[in-house]
Each structure stands twice: as structure tokens, then as C-alpha cells.
Enzyme design. Structure first.
Site, PDB file in Angstrom:
ATOM      1  N   VAL A 229      41.590  24.877  69.357  1.00  0.00           N
ATOM      2  CA  VAL A 229      41.158  24.308  68.083  1.00  0.00           C
ATOM      3  C   VAL A 229      41.317  25.316  66.946  1.00  0.00           C
ATOM      4  CG1 VAL A 229      39.202  23.300  66.853  1.00  0.00           C
ATOM      5  CG2 VAL A 229      39.470  22.880  69.306  1.00  0.00           C
TER       6      VAL A 229
ATOM      7  N   HIS B 131      38.971  -4.480  54.171  1.00  0.00           N
ATOM      8  CA  HIS B 131      40.414  -4.349  53.971  1.00  0.00           C
ATOM      9  C   HIS B 131      40.686  -3.915  52.530  1.00  0.00           C
ATOM     10  CE1 HIS B 131      44.684  -5.136  54.270  1.00  0.00           C
ATOM     11  NE2 HIS B 131      44.621  -5.800  53.125  1.00  0.00           N
TER      12      HIS B 131
HETATM   13  P1  AMP Z   1      40.127  27.730  72.751  1.00  0.00           P
HETATM   14  O1  AMP Z   1      39.249  28.315  73.834  1.00  0.00           O
HETATM   15  O2  AMP Z   1      40.149  26.237  72.687  1.00  0.00           O
HETATM   16  O3  AMP Z   1      39.880  28.365  71.415  1.00  0.00           O
HETATM   17  O4  AMP Z   1      41.621  28.118  73.141  1.00  0.00           O
HETATM   18  C1  AMP Z   1      42.046  29.436  73.370  1.00  0.00           C
HETATM   19  C2  AMP Z   1      43.442  29.374  74.006  1.00  0.00           C
HETATM   20  O5  AMP Z   1      43.982  30.689  74.110  1.00  0.00           O
HETATM   21  C3  AMP Z   1      43.447  28.784  75.418  1.00  0.00           C
HETATM   22  O6  AMP Z   1      44.255  27.637  75.432  1.00  0.00           O
HETATM   23  C4  AMP Z   1      44.027  29.907  76.282  1.00  0.00           C
HETATM   24  O7  AMP Z   1      44.895  29.417  77.296  1.00  0.00           O
HETATM   25  C5  AMP Z   1      44.810  30.752  75.271  1.00  0.00           C
HETATM   26  N1  AMP Z   1      45.019  32.144  75.718  1.00  0.00           N
HETATM   27  C6  AMP Z   1      44.111  32.989  76.273  1.00  0.00           C
HETATM   28  N2  AMP Z   1      44.669  34.211  76.555  1.00  0.00           N
HETATM   29  C7  AMP Z   1      45.976  34.136  76.162  1.00  0.00           C
HETATM   30  C8  AMP Z   1      47.108  35.067  76.190  1.00  0.00           C
HETATM   31  N3  AMP Z   1      46.994  36.316  76.655  1.00  0.00           N
HETATM   32  N4  AMP Z   1      48.301  34.621  75.698  1.00  0.00           N
HETATM   33  C9  AMP Z   1      48.434  33.372  75.189  1.00  0.00           C
HETATM   34  N5  AMP Z   1      47.422  32.474  75.161  1.00  0.00           N
HETATM   35  C10 AMP Z   1      46.206  32.825  75.633  1.00  0.00           C
END
Ligand code: AMP
Ligand code: FAD
Length: 475
Positions: free
Chosen positions: A191, A451
Site C-alpha cells: 500500500v 443518477h
Molecule cells: P506492505 O507490508 O503491504 O507495506 O508491503 C511491503 C512489501 O515489501 C511486501 O510485498 C514485501 O514482499 C516487499 N519486500 C520486503 N522485502 C523486500 C526486498 N528485500 N525486496 C523487494 N521487496 C521486498
């Protein structure tokens, strides 16, 4: 001897400040400790949400949306403007003013409701005792019959890309750039990553989002997620799935990031790198484990459905406990706990907490996704309706996306509503209300919708659940 309070709240984010106000409104003597210091060195209430989260991100999303509209959207309406430019300093200043207004507003609410506001940090030293240290270092022990922990969360820092506040930043830094960077890397297509990536992409940065997972928005209904992915590609948001960041090197005012994807090891250089890999609960220096408050393996304080910890009289709410890390979830827990302390019956309906991603178009949902229903072997009907077939969306030249409603096959009860489209957040709220009252898809279908409104897409999707949509496209 300091005053004994009925309720002492630690943390004045949307969970804690709402709990404190509600407790005071219920006649309980209440104090709230918060240690946040803003960029000017002054205490500021409102926690992550108001200072570096929900509100500032939406301020910049709105500014950047207007800029993008002026650049790309006006033409279709026959409006020409000459050259459009963005004064980033003015945009950031506007954001700061909004924060100031809202955080000062909480100060006013505390005063109006008789909440004692204590600026400094709190540490629980016994079941009903908190050591309070103010910003000048003066210490006192405050006693309270009930303690509410609302200490929130902080960004996760990953070893390959340590945040330095300059080239490598977290959400706080990404909301304060003083000019539009040429090339921005974002780690994490969650997000926060999508929202912050959108802001700088709209303002002209080349944005690349690196996401370790192979799937896009796994928590979102996958039909909607696929629609979103296509749309974002058109918007030139470069989202690379299956790209795990493994290292980085800062050279001057640029950062080179190493990542691994299906093709092997890769490298890319950015002017700014935003680390948005999630958040973790924050309980540093808050209590000693011998007190009996338990944390799970990820550091969340363990609570029951009423947000009670294992220690009688100590509650925990908001991001520091299980459940979605969302401001409104924490606020509702705050109200519930204040009411429980005041001996009232209270609960939070954890099944119906809406989620919104404030990209353009927005992505919003509540209840079950199709994937969840399948996994739970629930039989369901689906109704979808595209905004392209909605007159108001056409009028606004904002026609991407759809409304999707899932209803129980046998009872027709609405089980989930998933929207990608203009004002999806507000439209989903209609579904939340309907579901809170146990509505069927037919109940929604039999409701009169004005509408022309975007809401008609909700109406048509509800009609479509049982095959009754009127303006069915492509038939
Ligand atoms: P959220 O917890 O929704 O904010 O999403 C964080 C995102 O960061 C998740 O989808 C993880 O898979 C991604 N993420 C965590 N560590 C890494 C990394 N080293 N490289 C790329 N993406 C990552
Ligand atoms: P916080 O808001 O983190 O507040 C905790 C407070 O406790 C802080 O002020 C902290 O300084 C204080 N504190 C901690 N320890 C102590 C101590 N020992 N003594 C005294 N004070 C202490 N959510 C949404 O619902 N909608 C959104 O649009 C949204 N957008 C977001 C955008 C971004 C960029 C980010 C980072 C987050 C966003 N969130 C959003 C998430 C939202 O900000 C959090 O869910 C929410 O702030 C959690 O509230 P909280 O009260 O639990 O904790």
C-alpha cells in the site's frame, strides 16, 4: 504524590488519542502520554497517521493528482493551460500546514474533553504504574487503574538498504523531498510503496517499484489486482515483481541497488530510494517482560478480542496489536476499550474493516475475496460492473476499473465488495454499511441510487450478482 487516573493512554496516534477522548467523554479521569517530536522540535499529537502517514500522504497524493490532471487530463475537457509547473516547496509547505492544523486540533480536543496531555515518553513499571519522562528529562511515576498501550508501529528497515534520510528514505523522508527526483526506486509494492511511488511518478520522476513477491497485491481480490496492474502499466509505473533487493551502495547523491529476479542479478541506480517493505509494532523500552505482557514472535502485543493483555487493567490497541495496520481499526479499538473500562458492552467487528489504497484510481475492499471464499469452500455468486458503462464516470473522463460484489450462493448475503475505480474508498463504504446490516445483494439491488452517480456502479454490480444488471455492456 501525582494524581491517580482512571485511564492512562501511552501513544496519541489515531488509536490512543481516540481512546483518550472517548474515556474522558465517559467520565473517566484520563491522561495521554505521547513522545512525538516534529521536524521543528515541537511535540505533535496524532502519531504516525497525522505526522508522517495517512494525512501527509493524502495531501501529496491530492496535489500530485491535480498536477497530473492539469498536465494530462484537462485536454480531454477542452481546457488548455500553457505550461504547467510544480513548486515542490510550496506543495510540501501545504502538507505541513495541514498536519499542523490537524495535530493542533487534537490538542484542542484533549482540552475540550478534559484529557491531560503529557508530552514525553512512558514506560510501564508495574501493573498500574507508568514512569513518565518529559522532554526536559524530568521523571515522575503516574498511577492509573487502567493503562492503554497505543504505541503504534515504525517502518521496517532491511539490512541491504539502511535508511540514511538522504538518498535512502522511509515514508517520512519520501513525504518531504524538496524537489522532484529524476529517478526513484521503491522497495515494496504494498500500500505505502504504491501510494508514494504514485506521488513522485505523477510529478515527473521515473519510478521503478521492486517487489520480492511474484504476485501483485496478494491481499486484494485477484481479478481486481490484475485490472490494477494493467492500468498502472499504462500509467508508466514500472512495477517489477519477483525482484528481491539484496544490497545497495550510496555514491554521492545517488544509490545503486542490487536485486535478484528470474533472470539473475541486476543493478539499477536511483536519485532516491524509498524503502516501503512494511511496518513493525513498536514497544521499545515500554515494559519489562517480567510484567507479564506477552508479545508474539513478530513483536505484536498479544491481546484477546477485547484488546486485553494478560495483565488485568492493561489493554493494547492499534498497530501494536494483531489485525490490519490501519488508523480506523485502531480508533475503533480505542472506543471499544474505553467503553469496556466504563463497564459498557462493546466490540469491534473485525470482519468488516475496509481497506483503501489511495492511488488513482483507488483500490478498496471489504469482506472476503474470491480466493478466500474458494479456500473456505463457500459457494458464491459474483456480480461485476465496469465504470466505463457509468454515465457519471464518462462525464468525468474517469472510466477505469470496476465494482465486484460477492454474495453467498444460497442466502444472497453480501460477503465481499471489491472496487478499483474513481472514489473506490467512499463507494466501498456503502458496501461496509450494507454488510454491517447483513444485506443481501438483492437488498442493494432494490435500493434506489441517484443518477448520475458513481454509486450506480455499486447498484449495477449488486443487480449483476443475480443476473439482473440493466446497462450490461458488450451484450
Ligand atoms: P506492505 O507490508 O503491504 O507495506 O508491503 C511491503 C512489501 O515489501 C511486501 O510485498 C514485501 O514482499 C516487499 N519486500 C520486503 N522485502 C523486500 C526486498 N528485500 N525486496 C523487494 N521487496 C521486498
Ligand atoms: P501510531 O500512529 O504509530 O502512534 C503511536 C504514537 O505513540 C506515536 O505518536 C509515538 O510517538 C507514540 N509512542 C510510542 N511509544 C511511546 C512511549 N513509550 N511513550 C510515549 N509515546 C510513545 N492507515 C489508514 O487507515 N489509512 C491510510 O491512508 C494510511 N496511510 C498511511 C500512509 C503511510 C505513509 C503510513 C506510514 C501509514 C499509513 N497508514 C494508513 C497507517 C496508519 O498510519 C497507522 O495504522 C496508524 O497510525 C496506527 O495508529 P496507532 O495509534 O496504533 O499508532
Amino acid at each position: 504524590m501525582a494524581q491517580n487516573y482512571d485511564v492512562l493512554v501511552i501513544g496519541a496516534g489515531p488509536a490512543g488519542y481516540v481512546a483518550a477522548i472517548k474515556a474522558a467523554q465517559l467520565g473517566l479521569s484520563t491522561a495521554c502520554i505521547d513522545k512525538w517530536i516534529d521536524a521543528t522540535g515541537k511535540p505533535s499529537l496524532g502519531g504516525t497517521c497525522l505526522n508522517v502517514g495517512c494525512i501527509p500522504s493524502k495531501a501529496l497524493l491530492d496535489s500530485s493528482h491535480k498536477y497530473a490532471e492539469a498536465q494530462k487530463g484537462f485536454k480531454a475537457h477542452g481546457i488548455s493551460t500553457g505550461e504547467i509547473s510544480i513548486d515542490v516547496t510550496a506543495m510540501i509547505k501545504r502538507k505541513e500546514l495541514i498536519i499542523k492544523k490537524l495535530t493542533t486540533g487534537i490538542k484542542g480536543l484533549f482540552k475540550a474533553n478534559g484529557v491531560t496531555s503529557l508530552a514525553g515518553s512512558g514506560r510501564i513499571v508495574a501493573a498500574n504504574q507508568v514512569e513518565f519522562v518529559d522532554h526536559e528529562g524530568a521523571t515522575e511515576v503516574i498511577t492509573a487503574d487502567n493503562i492503554i498501550i497505543a504505541t503504534g508501529s515504525v517502518p521496517i528497515d532491511i539490512p541491504p538498504t539502511p535508511v540514511n534520510g538522504e538518498t535512502i528514505v522511509d515514508n517520512e523522508g519520501a513525504l518531504a523531498f524538496q524537489s522532484v527526483p529524476g529517478k526513484v526506486g521503491v522497495i515494496g509494492a504494498g500500500v505505502i510503496g504504491l501510494e508514494l511511488g504514485s506521488v513522485w511518478s505523477r510529478l515527473g520522476s521515473e519510478v521503478v517499484i521492486l517487489e520480492a513477491l511474484d504476485s501483485f497485491l496478494p491481499m486484494v481480490d485477484q481479478q481486481i489486482a490484475k485490472d490494477v496492474q494493467k492500468n498502472f502499466k499504462k500509467q508508466k509505473l514500472d512495477i517489477r515483481l519477483g525482484a528481491r533487493v539484496t544490497g545497495s551502495e550510496v555514491k554521492g547523491d545517488q544509490v545503486t541497488v542490487q536485486y535478484a529476479d528470474a533472470e539473475g542479478d541486476q543493478e539499477m541506480t536511483f536519485d532516491k530510494l524509498i524503502v516501503a517493505v512494511g511496518r513493525k509494532p513498536y514497544t521499545d523500552n515500554l515494559f519489562d517482560d517480567s510484567l507479564g505482557i506477552k508479545r508474539d514472535e513478530r513483536g505484536f502485543i498479544q491481546v484477546n478480542g477485547q484488546c486485553r493483555t494478560d495483565v488485568p487493567g492493561i489493554f493494547a490497541i492499534g498497530d501494536v496489536v494483531r489485525g490490519p495496520m490501519l488508523a480506523h481499526k485502531g480508533s475503533e479499538e480505542g472506543v471499544m476499550v474505553a467503553e469496556l473500562i466504563a463497564d459498557k458492552i462493546a466490540q469491534v467487528n473485525y470482519d468488516l474493516i475496509p481497506s483503501v489504497i489511495y492511488t488513482h484510481p483507488e483500490i478498496a475492499w471489504v469482506g472476503k475475496t474470491e480466493e478466500q471464499l474458494k479456500a473456505e469452500s463457500v459457494e458464491y455468486n459474483v456480480g461485476t460492473f465496469p465504470f466505463a458503462a457509468i454515465g457519471r464516470a464518462q462525464a468525468a473522463n474517469d472510466t477505469a476499473g470496476m465494482v465486484k460484489i460477492l454474495a453467498d450462493k444460497e442466502t444472497d448475503r453480501v460477503l465481499g465488495i471489491h472496487i478499483f475505480g474513481p472514489s473506490a474508498g467512499d463507494l466501498t463504504q456503502q458496501g461496509v454499511i450494507a454488510m454491517e446490516f447483513g444485506a443481501s445483494a438483492e437488498d442493494l439491488a432494490m435500493t434506489v441510487f441517484a443518477h448520475p452517480t458513481l454509486s450506480e456502479a455499486v447498484h449495477e454490480a449488486a443487480l449483476a450478482v443475480n443476473g439482473h444488471a440493466i446497462h450490461i455492456p458488450n451484450k
